[in-house]
Design a protein around this motif. Structure first.
Motif, PDB file in Angstrom:
ATOM      1  N   LYS A 390       0.834  -1.200   0.000  1.00 31.28           N
ATOM      2  CA  LYS A 390       0.000   0.000   0.000  1.00 31.28           C
ATOM      3  C   LYS A 390       0.872   1.254   0.000  1.00 31.28           C
ATOM      4  O   LYS A 390       1.693   1.453   0.884  1.00 31.28           O
ATOM      5  CB  LYS A 390      -0.890   0.024   1.239  1.00 31.28           C
ATOM      6  N   ILE A 391       0.642   2.132  -0.969  1.00 27.07           N
ATOM      7  CA  ILE A 391       1.403   3.378  -1.016  1.00 27.07           C
ATOM      8  C   ILE A 391       0.935   4.339   0.056  1.00 27.07           C
ATOM      9  O   ILE A 391       1.728   5.098   0.618  1.00 27.07           O
ATOM     10  CB  ILE A 391       1.298   4.017  -2.426  1.00 27.07           C
ATOM     11  N   VAL A 392      -0.363   4.287   0.366  1.00 26.97           N
ATOM     12  CA  VAL A 392      -0.941   5.140   1.406  1.00 26.97           C
ATOM     13  C   VAL A 392      -2.110   4.390   2.028  1.00 26.97           C
ATOM     14  O   VAL A 392      -2.778   3.585   1.364  1.00 26.97           O
ATOM     15  CB  VAL A 392      -1.401   6.502   0.822  1.00 26.97           C
ATOM     16  N   TYR A 393      -2.330   4.639   3.318  1.00 30.16           N
ATOM     17  CA  TYR A 393      -3.462   4.016   4.002  1.00 30.16           C
ATOM     18  C   TYR A 393      -4.032   5.034   4.993  1.00 30.16           C
ATOM     19  O   TYR A 393      -3.277   5.701   5.692  1.00 30.16           O
ATOM     20  CB  TYR A 393      -3.022   2.753   4.758  1.00 30.16           C
ATOM     21  N   PRO A 394      -5.364   5.133   5.067  1.00 28.91           N
ATOM     22  CA  PRO A 394      -6.371   4.456   4.255  1.00 28.91           C
ATOM     23  C   PRO A 394      -6.680   5.251   2.988  1.00 28.91           C
ATOM     24  O   PRO A 394      -6.102   6.319   2.763  1.00 28.91           O
ATOM     25  CB  PRO A 394      -7.579   4.428   5.190  1.00 28.91           C
TER      26      PRO A 394
END
Length: 520
Positions: A390-394
């Motif tokens: 995941k590059i960014v969460y959420p």
């Protein structure tokens, strides 16, 4: 749900930052280096015929992506998908080439020419006048990408560079110059030769990049003010301000330049400015960007409208602005550097690139680096999923997605930059795992990638909360998906390769006095 692995307390690998020194690994026996090259390869995630074939295919496809200028390799194409429109994927991107360059350097017999030619060619492009409409960009700006065209009138090849004028959103890349300095240091570390770095034009190029970032202004923070779309997340995603990815890369580049710059011809004064900025930047990030359970509870109880230097809530953050998901996401054991900090704003999202670069550059303290890895292991299903990473969460959803992204149809929830999964980031996670003494965590992610990435055609990114689906607009045979996998394998096979992309903690940098625990 997969069973979470127990927290690893393996020994850390210590490397000497001196380029001319030989590489040594502390406490041998945890991971023993073994040879790795296209000719002699072994599997980092388990010796299987499928894995060996995948590595072979990856090297073949990486070689096919080489771009030549006047018969010399100068970079790699972004993607070679025969079923999709080229757009700008037929160009050499500075940030995309970094894992390709590292793969070339980490082989048993390094391919030095392509990395050297890339560094010099992009340096040549930096010297061009950079004009967009009637406005001229800063002299130190590095291109986002370049391509080779054949001039039929002159009968020769020409270079065409993009400094953001052709990009979607017309934003110049802030990260290109930082990645260039970092790769230059990797090349110098690999060759143990300062000849390239000490060329007058290379020294000038570094100074131009650094002067652009170290210029005096109205800032009261040591962080670098940036627009949306200035980095790998090159579309509107609410990262304007002081995004952690840029701050980590800025810090990494400053420390690399500290090793490469010569004190002659004004370099001594620049080195002093670098030292001051490094100290201030590390203090600011470690103190104000860090979030763990204890600090989250502190922010939850913040008072507002405080005045004077004794203020605890220094940025006047309203506790009610803390999103609900953070309370469920934050484990008792672990922590991370949040996405952004500015007046009345804390972006609590997790950004993988910024956190991993903070570990590799030693911007994060050893305790914080351990806590970041604890968080990744505790929240494996959220941050790693079925296809790392995941590059960014959420993801942004609903009204927030509409207002922050401007109804961006490519950045819908759990897609592309909005919570999409990017296989190229595997090399960053692997490097961070090895540095913190957790190679088994990296091997677990590598094994997940090996289940599908080659069979799916090496796509650029995956969609879905678990990263289960090939991205709706993802290009296949994406070069940095291929090279990111190779770099991860090369580092697992030979942990000494980590020294090309990692810096040890600088004991001379003053550390902030944290009144809270880094991690439970």
């Amino acid at each position: 749900m997969r069973e979470k692995p127990p927290a690893k307390k393996s020994a850390k690998f210590q490397f000497d930052d001196n380029v001319s020194d030989s590489v040594s690994v502390a406490k041998p026996g945890v991971l023993k280096p073994c040879p790795s090259s296209p000719k002699m390869r072994s599997n980092g995630g388990g010796s299987t015929a499928e894995s060996t074939a995948m590595v072979e295919e990856a090297w073949e496809r990486l070689k096919k992506s080489y771009v030549y200028f006047k018969s010399k390799p100068v970079g790699t194409l972004a993607a070679m998908d025969p079923m999709a429109e080229d757009l700008n994927y037929n160009q050499v991107f500075v940030r995309d080439f970094v894992p390709s360059g590292l793969a070339c350097l980490m082989q048993k017999e390094p391919e030095l020419d392509i990395v050297k030619n890339f560094l010099l060619k992009t340096l040549h492009l930096q010297g061009w006048e950079k004009r967009i409409d009637n406005f001229t960009l800063g002299e130190g700006v590095m291109p986002a990408s370049f391509k080779i065209l054949f001039d039929q009138h002159r009968g020769k090849e020409t270079l065409v560079a993009d400094f953001g004028g052709s990009a979607i959103g017309r934003v110049a890349p802030v990260d290109s110059g930082f990645w260039w300095i970092i790769l230059l240091r990797s090349y110098t570390k690999c060759t143990r030769d300062h000849t390239l770095a000490e060329l007058p034009e290379v020294q000038k190029g570094m100074k131009l990049i650094l002067n652009l970032c170290l210029s005096d202004g109205f800032d009261t923070f040591p962080t670098l003010l940036c627009a949306d779309g200035c980095s790998m997340i090159d579309r509107r995603m609410g990262i304007y301000g002081y995004p952690i990815e840029i701050q980590s890369l800025f810090y990494f580049a400053l420390r690399c330049a500290r090793q490469l710059l010569k004190p002659e011809l004004g370099g001594k004064e620049l080195l002093k400015r670098i030292d001051k900025r490094i100290t201030a930047l590390s203090f600011h990030i470690q103190k104000y960007y860090w979030l763990d359970f204890a600090q989250l509870n502190n922010i939850y109880r913040y008072k507002t409208e405080e005045y004077s230097h004794t203020a605890v809530n220094k940025f006047n953050v309203i506790p009610e602005s803390i999103p609900d998901w953070v309370f469920d996401f934050m484990p008792l054991r672990g922590g991370y550097l949040i996405g952004n900090v500015s007046p009345a704003r804390m972006d609590f999202r997790w950004f993988l690139v910024g956190n991993c670069i903070a570990i590799l550059s030693s911007l994060a303290t050893p305790e914080q680096a351990t806590a970041i890895m604890d968080l990744i292991e505790e929240r494996w299903e959220d941050l790693i999923g079925e296809m790392p990473l995941k590059i960014v969460y959420p993801a942004l959803e609903g009204h927030e997605w509409r207002t922050v992204t401007g109804f961006d149809p490519k950045n819908t929830r759990w897609s592309y930059h909005n919570g999409g999964s990017w296989p190229t980031l595997l090399w960053l996670l692997t490097a961070a795992c090895i540095k913190t003494g957790r190679p088994q965590t990296a091997k677990r992610a590598i094994e997940q990638v090996e289940q599908r990435l080659s069979k799916d055609g090496w796509p650029e990114y995956y969609d879905g909360k678990a990263g289960r689906y090939i991205g709706k607009q993802a290009r296949k045979y994406q070069t940095w998906s291929i090279s990111g996998y190779l770099v991860a394998k090369l580092m697992i096979e030979n942990p000494a390769n980590l020294s090309l992309i990692s810096l040890e903690e600088d004991k001379k940098i003053a550390k902030p006095r944290l009144t809270r625990s880094a991690s439970f």
